[in-house]
Design a protein around this motif. Structure first.
Motif, PDB file in Angstrom:
ATOM      1  N   SER A  50       0.858  -1.178   0.000  1.00  0.00           N
ATOM      2  CA  SER A  50       0.000   0.000   0.000  1.00  0.00           C
ATOM      3  C   SER A  50       0.895   1.229   0.000  1.00  0.00           C
ATOM      4  N   ALA A  51       0.425   2.307  -0.634  1.00  0.00           N
ATOM      5  CA  ALA A  51       1.235   3.514  -0.731  1.00  0.00           C
ATOM      6  C   ALA A  51       0.351   4.677  -1.138  1.00  0.00           C
ATOM      7  N   ASP A  52       0.882   5.892  -0.932  1.00  0.00           N
ATOM      8  CA  ASP A  52       0.233   7.108  -1.377  1.00  0.00           C
ATOM      9  C   ASP A  52       1.045   7.708  -2.517  1.00  0.00           C
ATOM     10  N   ILE A  53       0.324   8.273  -3.507  1.00  0.00           N
ATOM     11  CA  ILE A  53       0.976   9.054  -4.556  1.00  0.00           C
ATOM     12  C   ILE A  53       0.579  10.507  -4.335  1.00  0.00           C
ATOM     13  N   PRO A  54       1.469  11.331  -3.766  1.00  0.00           N
ATOM     14  CA  PRO A  54       1.147  12.753  -3.618  1.00  0.00           C
ATOM     15  C   PRO A  54       1.289  13.456  -4.964  1.00  0.00           C
ATOM     16  N   LEU A  55       0.193  14.044  -5.436  1.00  0.00           N
ATOM     17  CA  LEU A  55       0.210  14.637  -6.776  1.00  0.00           C
ATOM     18  C   LEU A  55       0.786  16.042  -6.715  1.00  0.00           C
ATOM     19  N   PHE A  56       2.045  16.121  -6.221  1.00  0.00           N
ATOM     20  CA  PHE A  56       2.662  17.423  -6.049  1.00  0.00           C
ATOM     21  C   PHE A  56       3.448  17.860  -7.268  1.00  0.00           C
ATOM     22  N   ASP A  57       3.604  17.000  -8.247  1.00  0.00           N
ATOM     23  CA  ASP A  57       4.366  17.343  -9.441  1.00  0.00           C
ATOM     24  C   ASP A  57       3.392  17.603 -10.576  1.00  0.00           C
ATOM     25  N   ALA A  58       3.536  18.742 -11.229  1.00  0.00           N
ATOM     26  CA  ALA A  58       2.595  19.086 -12.304  1.00  0.00           C
ATOM     27  C   ALA A  58       2.576  18.048 -13.403  1.00  0.00           C
ATOM     28  N   ALA A  59       3.677  17.300 -13.548  1.00  0.00           N
ATOM     29  CA  ALA A  59       3.731  16.263 -14.585  1.00  0.00           C
ATOM     30  C   ALA A  59       2.833  15.087 -14.237  1.00  0.00           C
ATOM     31  N   TYR A  60       2.525  14.884 -12.943  1.00  0.00           N
ATOM     32  CA  TYR A  60       1.727  13.727 -12.532  1.00  0.00           C
ATOM     33  C   TYR A  60       0.278  14.156 -12.335  1.00  0.00           C
ATOM     34  N   THR A  61      -0.431  14.311 -13.428  1.00  0.00           N
ATOM     35  CA  THR A  61      -1.843  14.634 -13.349  1.00  0.00           C
ATOM     36  C   THR A  61      -2.623  13.365 -13.046  1.00  0.00           C
ATOM     37  N   ILE A  62      -3.865  13.573 -12.667  1.00  0.00           N
ATOM     38  CA  ILE A  62      -4.719  12.412 -12.388  1.00  0.00           C
ATOM     39  C   ILE A  62      -4.812  11.509 -13.613  1.00  0.00           C
ATOM     40  N   GLY A  63      -4.918  12.106 -14.818  1.00  0.00           N
ATOM     41  CA  GLY A  63      -5.007  11.303 -16.031  1.00  0.00           C
ATOM     42  C   GLY A  63      -3.765  10.460 -16.250  1.00  0.00           C
ATOM     43  N   ARG A  64      -2.602  11.033 -15.979  1.00  0.00           N
ATOM     44  CA  ARG A  64      -1.367  10.284 -16.188  1.00  0.00           C
ATOM     45  C   ARG A  64      -1.239   9.159 -15.167  1.00  0.00           C
ATOM     46  N   ILE A  65      -1.602   9.443 -13.930  1.00  0.00           N
ATOM     47  CA  ILE A  65      -1.556   8.390 -12.913  1.00  0.00           C
ATOM     48  C   ILE A  65      -2.514   7.257 -13.279  1.00  0.00           C
ATOM     49  N   ALA A  66      -3.716   7.624 -13.731  1.00  0.00           N
ATOM     50  CA  ALA A  66      -4.682   6.591 -14.117  1.00  0.00           C
ATOM     51  C   ALA A  66      -4.137   5.743 -15.253  1.00  0.00           C
ATOM     52  N   ALA A  67      -3.429   6.385 -16.189  1.00  0.00           N
ATOM     53  CA  ALA A  67      -2.869   5.642 -17.322  1.00  0.00           C
ATOM     54  C   ALA A  67      -1.771   4.695 -16.887  1.00  0.00           C
ATOM     55  N   ALA A  68      -1.051   5.067 -15.818  1.00  0.00           N
ATOM     56  CA  ALA A  68       0.093   4.269 -15.381  1.00  0.00           C
ATOM     57  C   ALA A  68      -0.259   3.248 -14.305  1.00  0.00           C
ATOM     58  N   THR A  69      -1.485   3.270 -13.804  1.00  0.00           N
ATOM     59  CA  THR A  69      -1.849   2.352 -12.718  1.00  0.00           C
ATOM     60  C   THR A  69      -3.141   1.621 -13.038  1.00  0.00           C
ATOM     61  N   ARG A  70      -3.195   1.016 -14.207  1.00  0.00           N
ATOM     62  CA  ARG A  70      -4.399   0.287 -14.601  1.00  0.00           C
ATOM     63  C   ARG A  70      -4.487  -1.029 -13.838  1.00  0.00           C
ATOM     64  N   PRO A  71      -5.580  -1.286 -13.147  1.00  0.00           N
ATOM     65  CA  PRO A  71      -5.698  -2.547 -12.412  1.00  0.00           C
ATOM     66  C   PRO A  71      -5.516  -3.756 -13.327  1.00  0.00           C
ATOM     67  N   GLU A  72      -4.787  -4.723 -12.835  1.00  0.00           N
ATOM     68  CA  GLU A  72      -4.527  -5.985 -13.528  1.00  0.00           C
ATOM     69  C   GLU A  72      -3.693  -5.825 -14.785  1.00  0.00           C
ATOM     70  N   ARG A  73      -3.220  -4.595 -15.081  1.00  0.00           N
ATOM     71  CA  ARG A  73      -2.341  -4.411 -16.242  1.00  0.00           C
ATOM     72  C   ARG A  73      -0.993  -3.814 -15.846  1.00  0.00           C
ATOM     73  N   THR A  74      -0.909  -3.306 -14.623  1.00  0.00           N
ATOM     74  CA  THR A  74       0.298  -2.594 -14.214  1.00  0.00           C
ATOM     75  C   THR A  74       0.943  -3.275 -13.015  1.00  0.00           C
ATOM     76  N   MET A  75       2.249  -3.445 -13.095  1.00  0.00           N
ATOM     77  CA  MET A  75       3.040  -3.956 -11.973  1.00  0.00           C
ATOM     78  C   MET A  75       3.772  -2.809 -11.318  1.00  0.00           C
ATOM     79  N   ILE A  76       3.908  -2.874 -10.002  1.00  0.00           N
ATOM     80  CA  ILE A  76       4.780  -1.942  -9.308  1.00  0.00           C
ATOM     81  C   ILE A  76       5.939  -2.742  -8.728  1.00  0.00           C
ATOM     82  N   LEU A  77       7.143  -2.295  -8.990  1.00  0.00           N
ATOM     83  CA  LEU A  77       8.351  -2.967  -8.538  1.00  0.00           C
ATOM     84  C   LEU A  77       9.091  -2.046  -7.577  1.00  0.00           C
ATOM     85  N   VAL A  78       9.547  -2.630  -6.486  1.00  0.00           N
ATOM     86  CA  VAL A  78      10.254  -1.879  -5.448  1.00  0.00           C
ATOM     87  C   VAL A  78      11.721  -2.263  -5.503  1.00  0.00           C
TER      88      VAL A  78
END
Length: 848
Positions: free
Chosen positions: A520-548
């Motif tokens: 679990s994590a938070d994405i603080p949308l403090f960077d103008a480059a990270y709009t809600i649309g871009r985050i949605a595009a990069a975090t599609r359920p069942e299509r996106t992996m997050i690697l630590v």
């Protein structure tokens, strides 16, 4: 390629020791070839020429050349005797940058010059000179294809007429040899005191350089069964680009001289890899440009564009917008003013002019994708007038959190009189670090125990900035020692291509023996480059992996399952993820055993084929057994098994099972993350070398809030003919209550039937159902605690002395035993710094 021109030769009747030959402008990069004929000694030749040949004869012939840089038009030759005769002639050759060889000939013998085994298209140039007394040349015969000039000279010594004949041959030939000898000239006057020649061969550099890789390979069209792509032109430094070859999944599909290609007959929803390379006229081929595309029946419109005002003047409004996310690709945008469409265009800027100064207008943009779906409009309301007024100052600025390397700042919103507040500038000292759309920002990468000046101002879309508010804040002291940083990267599950690297906060992830690792994590949308649309595009359920990653070490991987929990007040989007591999965790697996010609790693291959999805297998590799990586027989017989992973009866003669699990790793060959399927000996679990001691290395410990351990018990009976019988029993009632699962294998002797084995396995499972404890240890992190190197299922020594486990009469610890590591929970940046919780299982089974 070849002879460009032969300039008018030079000769003179005037006595001089300096002779300047003007032959006119030479093309850039062309070769100048000079033949200098002189009785007198030559002192110097201007212009930086290279001398290739000199006959060193009474009537010397020098052959020289150079590559022109475009400024050559003459040459000056200095001789030692002003009374002696001189002639100079010049040839200009193209594509003659390589010098292959030269030769000279004299009157003393029948000279010959041969040049063989030269590249196709070489230029061979041969020059000669003949000096004769008298003027009777009526019988002189020159060979076909040669050009010659006769020049009259005054003999400064005796006044007698003399004539010098010069000739040259320029041959462009494909292969073989070229030759020239003095015998080719016939009918010379009898008074021929001197005869000499020089020859040289030039040619082009062989073209072995491939064209550049086709650029910007992109999707331009799609149907559910086809895709169309385009690319930018390649370049070639020599022969030129002849065409392009296209491929699907590595299979050649054809060649073309255009820069677009359509591929049909595809399957909807199945990704394909499109490749394009370029080839030149010499057959050199570039590397391939590559694009992974998925033809789909796209009925979903793009996300509405986010419109920004980029310029204002009296009666004029200029806007721009982002590239919105779409399942296929956006191809154009509709531009609207007060609901009326003004344009359909591919570009992402537009200027409305001729407006009423000071009037309020609604400007809007929608997006059209490849399959004709059009988005809703993104819109703004703005006055058509110049705007130089800054927003108000942010209010209630406060430091709300600090850690060893971070400071978090919040504030109340500012207001603006026209286009509105579009963001806030955050400052570390006098340096503006970021422009943020939300009202929270975390300064990261700071030094522990240092006081920083942090602040914020407000800005509108036209760059007007408010006054700045600054505060002082101090990071926490670092008592844990140096450790590599964390990084969080998103990958596409199917294509394995990286999507983005996100600035996550409040990260917490767990790796669990039973295969239930979560994040679990938070994405603080403090960077103008990270709009809600871009985050949605990069975090599609069942299509996106997050690697630590921990430094360069991959430590966790999972699939995004819920990126929708967004808090507009804090500007934070919450995400969660689950284990990356469906077969993650320990299992005790029956297998047929190696047949003739196979290796032990075939058991892993069998497991991959029967217990994982195709997408999972693309992320997996395996190791941990002798012979891994060698060629194996993968044709195992699925009919040998009645229930995969649960029960196998009368399997072939071989050991009956193995423990395996998955851990993160890196594929250095493919340069991408991987998950390593490891095989370990079930009878001797790995020793992590970890000692959990309280008081000591453990900050605190507690009994887990989990109920205890449920057990899947495997029974194994070896039978006299060399095979084995297997059975398993799981305490489903305990699992239903949320108890974590540990799997144990037992070998029973003296049994003679499957039924007896089943009964004994159930008895062992029932015996394991009593109360068993789990202990959770919070570690005091130091530089030598490298938790990512420990193995789940491995053994750790647990040493505790406190009121729960008081010291024994002999002074030894109240609890001192080996326990199995059940899970690892990591919070990279908690209020206490990095926090690692190790859960160990007290696992005893009363089975004889």
């Amino acid at each position: 390629m070849g002879l460009v021109r032969m300039a008018t030769p030079y000769t003179t009747q005037s006595a001089s020791t300096s002779h300047t030959y003007s032959f006119g402008s030479v093309g850039y990069g062309n070769r100048i070839v000079l033949f200098v004929n002189s009785y007198a000694g030559v002192n110097s030749i201007s212009g930086g020429y290279t001398e290739h040949e000199w006959t060193r004869h009474t009537f010397g012939i020098r052959m020289l050349s150079k590559i022109s840089m475009g400024s050559d038009s003459s040459v000056t030759v200095s001789v030692s005797d002003s009374t002696d005769r001189i002639s100079i002639w010049m040839y200009e050759l193209s594509d003659a940058d390589v010098f292959y060889g030269s030769s000279t000939g004299l009157t003393s013998s029948s000279a010959y010059y041969g040049a063989s085994d030269l590249p196709d298209g070489c230029v061979s140039l041969i020059g000669c000179a003949v000096y004769v007394a008298g003027s009777d040349t009526s019988t002189v015969s020159w060979p076909s294809g040669y050009s010659h000039k006769g020049f009259a000279f005054r003999d400064w010594n005796d006044g007698a007429p003399r004539r010098v004949y010069s000739t040259t041959a320029v041959n462009e030939y494909a292969s073989g040899s070229v030759s020239w000898s003095q015998k080719l000239i016939n009918g010379l006057p009898s008074a021929t005191p001197n005869y000499a020649w020089a020859a040289g061969t030039w040619g082009p550099n062989p073209d072995e350089t491939p064209p550049s890789v086709p650029g910007n390979l992109r999707l331009t069209g799609m149907t559910p069964t086809s895709v169309t792509v385009a690319w930018d032109a390649s370049t070639d430094d020599s022969s030129g680009v002849a065409g392009y070859t296209t491929y699907i999944n590595g299979v050649e599909k054809g060649t073309t001289t255009s820069r677009t290609g359509t591929f049909s007959g595809l399957t909807a929803g199945v990704s394909v890899t499109v490749q394009v390379d370029a080839y030149d006229y010499e057959g050199n081929r570039s590397e391939k440009a590559e694009l992974v595309v998925t033809p789909i029946n796209d009925t979903t419109p793009p996300v509405p564009p986010v419109v920004k005002v980029t310029g204002l003047a009296a009666g004029k409004i200029t806007i721009g917008w982002d590239t919105p996310f779409d399942q296929s690709a956006v191809v154009s945008y509709g531009v609207h003013l007060n609901g009326v469409k003004k344009a359909e265009q591919a570009g992402r800027t537009y200027t409305f002019s001729g407006l009423t100064a000071g009037a309020v207008y609604t400007v809007a943009v929608d997006a059209l994708d490849l399959l004709g779906n059009r988005s809703a409009k993104g819109s703004r309301t703005v006055k058509a007038q110049a705007d130089t007024t800054p927003p108000t100052v942010p209010g209630a600025v406060a430091v709300v959190a600090t850690s060893k390397t971070a400071i978090t700042l919040t504030w109340n919103p500012s207001t603006d009189d026209n286009v509105g507040v579009t963001g806030y500038g955050t400052y570390l000292g006098g340096l503006r670090i970021a422009e943020v759309p939300s009202r929270v920002y975390t300064f990261t990468g700071l030094t522990p125990g240092v006081t920083y000046s942090v602040g914020v101002d407000a800005t509108d879309e036209l760059g007007n900035r408010s006054a700045r508010v600054m505060l002082q804040a101090t990071t926490l002291q670092d008592l844990s020692g140096a450790a590599p940083p964390y990084e969080y990267v998103l990958y596409d599950w199917d294509s394995h291509l990286p999507l983005d690297s996100l600035p996550l906060q409040n990260v917490s992830f767990e790796i669990t023996l039973g295969g239930t690792g979560t994040l679990s994590a938070d994405i603080p949308l403090f960077d103008a480059a990270y709009t809600i649309g871009r985050i949605a595009a990069a975090t599609r359920p069942e299509r996106t992996m997050i690697l630590v990653y921990r430094g360069e070490q991959l430590v966790w991987g999972g699939r995004i399952v819920d990126p929708q929990d967004y808090d507009s007040e804090s500007g934070v989007l919450k995400i969660s993820a689950e284990e990356v591999i469906g077969i993650y965790g320990h299992r005790y697996v029956a297998f047929t055993g190696p047949r003739a010609g196979t290796r032990s790693d075939t058991e892993v291959t069998w497991l991959l084929e029967h217990a994982s999805s195709a997408a999972d297998r693309r992320w997996l590799t395996y190791e941990g057994v002798a012979g891994t990586g060698t060629p194996v027989d993968r044709e195992y017989r699925s009919e040998d098994f009645s229930t995969i992973l649960d029960k196998a009866a009368e399997v072939a003669a071989a050991p009956g099972g193995f423990d395996w699990y998955v851990k993160p790793g890196w594929d250095a060959v493919a340069d991408r993350p991987r998950f390593i399927l490891r095989r370990i000996n079930r009878d001797s679990p790995p020793d992590t070398g970890l000692t959990l001691e309280f008081p000591g290395s453990v900050r605190r410990f507690r009994r887990s809030t989990r109920r205890g351990l449920a057990t899947r018990t495997w029974g194994q009976l070896r039978i006299p003919d060399g095979g084995v019988l297997l059975s398993s029993v799981t305490r489903q009632d305990l699992l239903a209550e949320g108890w974590p699962l540990i799997e144990q294998a037992w070998t029973f002797d003296g049994l003679t039937s499957q039924a007896a084995l089943d009964a004994e396995t159930k008895r062992a499972s029932d015996a394991s159902g009593g109360a068993k404890q789990l202990l959770e240890f919070d570690l005091a992190i130091t530089s030598d605690v490298r938790w990512w190197q420990w193995e789940l299922g491995g053994m750790a020594r647990v040493v505790v002395t406190d009121h729960l486990y008081p010291a024994l009469p002999d002074g030894s610890p109240g609890l001192d035993r080996n326990m199995k590591i059940v899970s690892l929970k990591v919070q990279p940046d908690s209020d206490e710094g990095e926090l690692v919780t190790v859960t160990t299982g007290e696992h005893t089974v009363a089975a004889d």
